[in-house]
Design a protein around this motif. Structure first.
Motif, mmCIF file in Angstrom:
data_model
loop_
_atom_site.group_PDB
_atom_site.id
_atom_site.type_symbol
_atom_site.label_atom_id
_atom_site.label_comp_id
_atom_site.label_asym_id
_atom_site.label_seq_id
_atom_site.Cartn_x
_atom_site.Cartn_y
_atom_site.Cartn_z
ATOM 1 N N ARG A 222 0.887 -1.181 0.214
ATOM 2 C CA ARG A 222 -0.129 0.417 0.325
ATOM 3 C C ARG A 222 1.113 1.571 -0.282
ATOM 4 N NH1 ARG A 222 -1.850 2.770 5.091
ATOM 5 N NH2 ARG A 222 -0.094 2.044 7.218
ATOM 6 N N VAL A 223 -0.089 1.793 -0.273
ATOM 7 C CA VAL A 223 0.889 3.838 -0.546
ATOM 8 C C VAL A 223 0.885 4.160 0.710
ATOM 9 C CG1 VAL A 223 1.324 5.670 -1.862
ATOM 10 C CG2 VAL A 223 0.791 3.497 -3.014
ATOM 11 N N VAL A 224 2.211 4.550 1.238
ATOM 12 C CA VAL A 224 2.355 5.441 2.067
ATOM 13 C C VAL A 224 2.348 6.783 2.622
ATOM 14 C CG1 VAL A 224 2.199 3.538 4.501
ATOM 15 C CG2 VAL A 224 3.946 4.260 2.777
ATOM 16 N N ASP A 225 3.180 7.274 1.617
ATOM 17 C CA ASP A 225 3.781 8.671 1.504
ATOM 18 C C ASP A 225 3.133 8.443 -0.641
ATOM 19 O OD1 ASP A 225 4.576 11.316 0.847
ATOM 20 O OD2 ASP A 225 6.506 10.185 2.075
ATOM 21 N N PRO A 226 1.891 8.800 -0.955
ATOM 22 C CA PRO A 226 1.483 9.032 -1.935
ATOM 23 C C PRO A 226 2.567 10.436 -2.486
ATOM 24 C CG PRO A 226 -0.374 10.076 -0.599
ATOM 25 C CD PRO A 226 1.058 9.337 0.081
ATOM 26 N N VAL A 227 2.616 11.059 -2.444
ATOM 27 C CA VAL A 227 3.990 12.455 -2.697
ATOM 28 C C VAL A 227 5.373 11.945 -3.244
ATOM 29 C CG1 VAL A 227 5.211 14.554 -2.110
ATOM 30 C CG2 VAL A 227 2.741 14.366 -1.078
ATOM 31 N N LYS A 228 5.717 11.168 -2.319
ATOM 32 C CA LYS A 228 7.118 10.628 -2.802
ATOM 33 C C LYS A 228 7.037 9.361 -3.210
ATOM 34 C CE LYS A 228 9.805 9.521 1.422
ATOM 35 N NZ LYS A 228 10.588 8.771 2.538
ATOM 36 N N ALA A 229 5.797 8.689 -3.879
ATOM 37 C CA ALA A 229 5.766 7.558 -4.310
ATOM 38 C C ALA A 229 5.314 8.511 -5.751
ATOM 39 C CB ALA A 229 4.762 6.904 -4.323
ATOM 40 N N MET A 230 5.204 9.284 -6.107
ATOM 41 C CA MET A 230 5.331 9.865 -7.331
ATOM 42 C C MET A 230 5.876 11.185 -8.079
ATOM 43 S SD MET A 230 1.762 12.573 -8.457
ATOM 44 C CE MET A 230 2.927 14.472 -7.702
ATOM 45 N N GLY A 231 7.389 11.500 -6.858
ATOM 46 C CA GLY A 231 8.115 12.498 -7.309
ATOM 47 C C GLY A 231 8.751 11.403 -7.490
ATOM 48 N N ALA A 232 9.192 9.913 -6.581
ATOM 49 C CA ALA A 232 10.678 9.593 -6.592
ATOM 50 C C ALA A 232 10.945 8.604 -8.043
ATOM 51 C CB ALA A 232 10.923 8.530 -5.466
ATOM 52 N N MET A 279 11.759 -0.349 -0.675
ATOM 53 C CA MET A 279 9.921 0.277 -1.724
ATOM 54 C C MET A 279 9.768 0.929 -0.143
ATOM 55 S SD MET A 279 9.807 -0.743 -4.346
ATOM 56 C CE MET A 279 7.873 -0.272 -4.675
ATOM 57 N N ALA A 280 10.251 1.174 0.748
ATOM 58 C CA ALA A 280 10.212 2.109 2.211
ATOM 59 C C ALA A 280 10.701 2.871 1.441
ATOM 60 C CB ALA A 280 10.830 1.745 3.447
ATOM 61 N N GLY A 281 11.542 3.297 0.591
ATOM 62 C CA GLY A 281 12.426 4.163 0.505
ATOM 63 C C GLY A 281 11.426 5.325 -0.802
ATOM 64 N N ILE A 282 10.597 4.910 -1.683
ATOM 65 C CA ILE A 282 10.127 5.663 -2.515
ATOM 66 C C ILE A 282 7.956 5.563 -1.794
ATOM 67 C CG2 ILE A 282 11.463 5.331 -3.964
ATOM 68 C CD1 ILE A 282 9.029 3.267 -5.226
ATOM 69 N N GLY A 283 7.919 5.290 -0.319
ATOM 70 C CA GLY A 283 6.998 5.956 0.244
ATOM 71 C C GLY A 283 6.034 4.377 -0.144
ATOM 72 N N ILE A 284 6.720 3.564 -0.316
ATOM 73 C CA ILE A 284 5.793 1.703 -0.174
ATOM 74 C C ILE A 284 5.921 0.412 0.851
ATOM 75 C CG2 ILE A 284 4.400 -0.055 -1.929
ATOM 76 C CD1 ILE A 284 4.389 3.079 -2.569
ATOM 77 N N GLU A 285 4.689 0.367 1.184
ATOM 78 C CA GLU A 285 5.069 -0.386 2.492
ATOM 79 C C GLU A 285 4.385 -1.423 1.957
ATOM 80 O OE1 GLU A 285 4.321 -0.172 7.068
ATOM 81 O OE2 GLU A 285 2.512 -1.168 5.938
ATOM 82 N N VAL A 286 5.405 -2.474 2.080
ATOM 83 C CA VAL A 286 5.012 -3.905 1.325
ATOM 84 C C VAL A 286 5.205 -4.854 2.112
ATOM 85 C CG1 VAL A 286 5.873 -5.710 -0.047
ATOM 86 C CG2 VAL A 286 6.506 -3.226 -0.809
ATOM 87 N N GLY A 287 3.739 -5.954 2.136
ATOM 88 C CA GLY A 287 3.575 -6.835 3.132
ATOM 89 C C GLY A 287 4.186 -8.180 3.208
ATOM 90 N N GLU A 288 3.103 -8.729 3.020
ATOM 91 C CA GLU A 288 3.371 -10.842 2.642
ATOM 92 C C GLU A 288 4.129 -10.300 1.435
ATOM 93 O OE1 GLU A 288 1.813 -14.914 3.031
ATOM 94 O OE2 GLU A 288 0.478 -13.507 3.794
ATOM 95 N N ILE A 289 4.970 -11.413 0.708
ATOM 96 C CA ILE A 289 6.312 -11.662 0.006
ATOM 97 C C ILE A 289 5.898 -12.912 -0.014
ATOM 98 C CG2 ILE A 289 7.393 -10.865 -2.168
ATOM 99 C CD1 ILE A 289 7.905 -8.512 -1.107
ATOM 100 N N ALA A 290 5.289 -13.909 -0.891
ATOM 101 C CA ALA A 290 5.517 -15.306 -1.107
ATOM 102 C C ALA A 290 5.742 -15.468 -2.397
ATOM 103 C CB ALA A 290 3.678 -15.714 -1.043
ATOM 104 N N LEU A 291 6.480 -16.601 -2.064
ATOM 105 C CA LEU A 291 7.382 -17.260 -3.921
ATOM 106 C C LEU A 291 5.919 -18.616 -4.298
ATOM 107 C CD1 LEU A 291 9.027 -17.738 -6.064
ATOM 108 C CD2 LEU A 291 10.536 -19.334 -4.043
ATOM 109 N N LYS A 292 4.806 -17.727 -4.492
ATOM 110 C CA LYS A 292 3.628 -18.911 -5.106
ATOM 111 C C LYS A 292 3.651 -20.534 -5.283
ATOM 112 C CE LYS A 292 0.388 -16.726 -5.974
ATOM 113 N NZ LYS A 292 -0.752 -16.655 -6.685
#
Length: 381
Positions: A222-232, A279-292
């Motif tokens: 999910r996006v936690v910092d939209p300004v950073k996500a759009m600008g980075a 991804m935290a550096g561009i304002g994105i919080e990543v939750g569960e990641i799975a090798l399906k």
């Protein structure tokens, strides 16, 4: 009388006309603005006279002689017209009987007929965000003047990033928003703040032992910092996609196939930490990641299937032998007990007889009841 007047008008070179309450007439004599006629009957010369009829219901004075009238006959213009002019940093809303009739953007003027009023004006200063008050926007939309507005609706769970001439100026919450359309480039980019899932399918990777596999990845974010996500980055979805590809390619490429299959859960954790940090550096919080899924080539799949089948067959054989040994040991122990204790053997015989009797409709004892009773007495003794 009318015939006599018509005769006189023809002889003198005049004409008569009648204007209604909603009509006005601009009169030029010998090419020069002479007057503006109101309602009633009028007598004009036929020669060297130009007339221009206007309807008050049009509200605005529009004529090729507008500038000449304002410059050469200002007193005549002031008697019949009212001028409104918007400044460089404002928008004017002209009100007729309290209802918006026209919007004047910066540096635009308008002449209205006084008799078409009463007139009033609302002044709205242009802010950096070009925002229009909600009540003002609703009034303009109701009377059909929305052409002067840029309207945007921000959906629930989203945020709007407002840019004016390419510069970020505001962050908009969910709801309806309106902005002045005055020649500046106003754009709103909506960013979804809800939890979402990104899939990476069919990613080909070469393992350390040179086996080509395909993997399917899944990541919640999910996006936690939209300004950073759009600008980075230009597209943070694509940035997340590339981060997942590179992280798992680097991790899985350094492992053999056997280790990968054995440590699949550990691989998820190692690669996921790398993606989350990036991804935290561009304002994105990543939750569960799975090798399906780990998809093997056809030949390798057949080999592994054969190996697994052989392993399971060997395990089954071991289990079968162990159970047979246990069963044999149990029979041996039972035989020893019966050999040492005849009563126990006799009881087993009676149990067998009882079992057989329960499965047949009729039982014939050839030894006779006397013999059976004798055996029971011996058993009791």
């Amino acid at each position: 009388m009318t015939l006599f007047q018509d005769l006189i008008d023809r002889l003198t070179g005049h004409q008569r006309l009648t204007l209604t309450e909603t009509q006005r007439m601009l009169v030029l004599r010998k090419g020069v603005i002479n007057t503006i006629l109101g309602p009633g009957k009028h007598r004009l010369p036929r020669r060297d006279v130009l007339t221009e009829l206007h309807d008050l219901e049009a509200l605005f004075f529009v004529s090729p002689y507008e500038r000449a009238l304002m410059q050469n006959r200002p007193e005549l213009a002031e008697a019949h017209l009212t001028e409104f002019r918007a400044g460089p940093d404002e928008v004017l809303v002209l009100l007729r009987d309290g209802v918006p009739a026209r919007v004047l953007i910066p540096e635009v003027r308008a002449l209205v007929w006084k008799d078409a009023g009463p007139w009033a004006v609302e002044q709205h200063a242009l802010t950096e965000s070009m925002v229009v008050l909600k009540a003002v926007a609703q009034r303009l939309v109701r009377v059909g003047l929305q052409i002067h507005l840029t309207r945007v609706e921000i959906a629930e769970g989203h945020v709007g990033l407002l840019t004016v001439d390419g510069v970020l100026v505001d962050r908009l919450n969910p709801g309806a928003h309106a902005f002045w359309k005055v020649g500046r480039n106003v754009e709103v980019k909506q960013i979804d703040l809800r939890q979402r899932t990104h899939e990476v399918t069919g990613q080909e990777i070469l393992t350390k032992d040179r086996v080509t596999i395909r993997v399917n990845l899944s990541a919640d974010y999910r996006v936690v910092d939209p300004v950073k996500a759009m600008g980075a980055v230009k597209d943070f979805d694509q940035a997340l996609h590339r981060a997942l590809q590179l992280a798992f390619r680097k991790t899985l490429g350094s492992m053999t196939l056997d280790r990968l299959l054995a440590e699949k859960v550990g691989v998820d954790t190692e690669a996921a930490d790398r993606v989350r940090t990036q991804m935290a550096g561009i304002g994105i919080e990543v939750g569960e990641i799975a090798l399906k899924d780990v998809i093997l080539p056809g030949e390798m799949r057949e080999i592994l299937t054969a190996v697994v089948a052989a392993e399971k067959q060997a395990e089954a054989n071991v289990i079968r032998r162990r159970e047979e040994t246990n069963a044999t040991r149990s029979l041996l122990n039972t035989a020893k007990v019966m050999a040492e204790n005849p009563v126990m053997l006799r009881l087993k015989e009676l149990e067998a007889l009882e079992t057989i009797a329960g499965k047949v409709e009729r039982l014939t004892v050839h030894n006779g009841t006397e013999g059976l009773m004798s055996d029971l007495v011996k058993l009791r003794d």
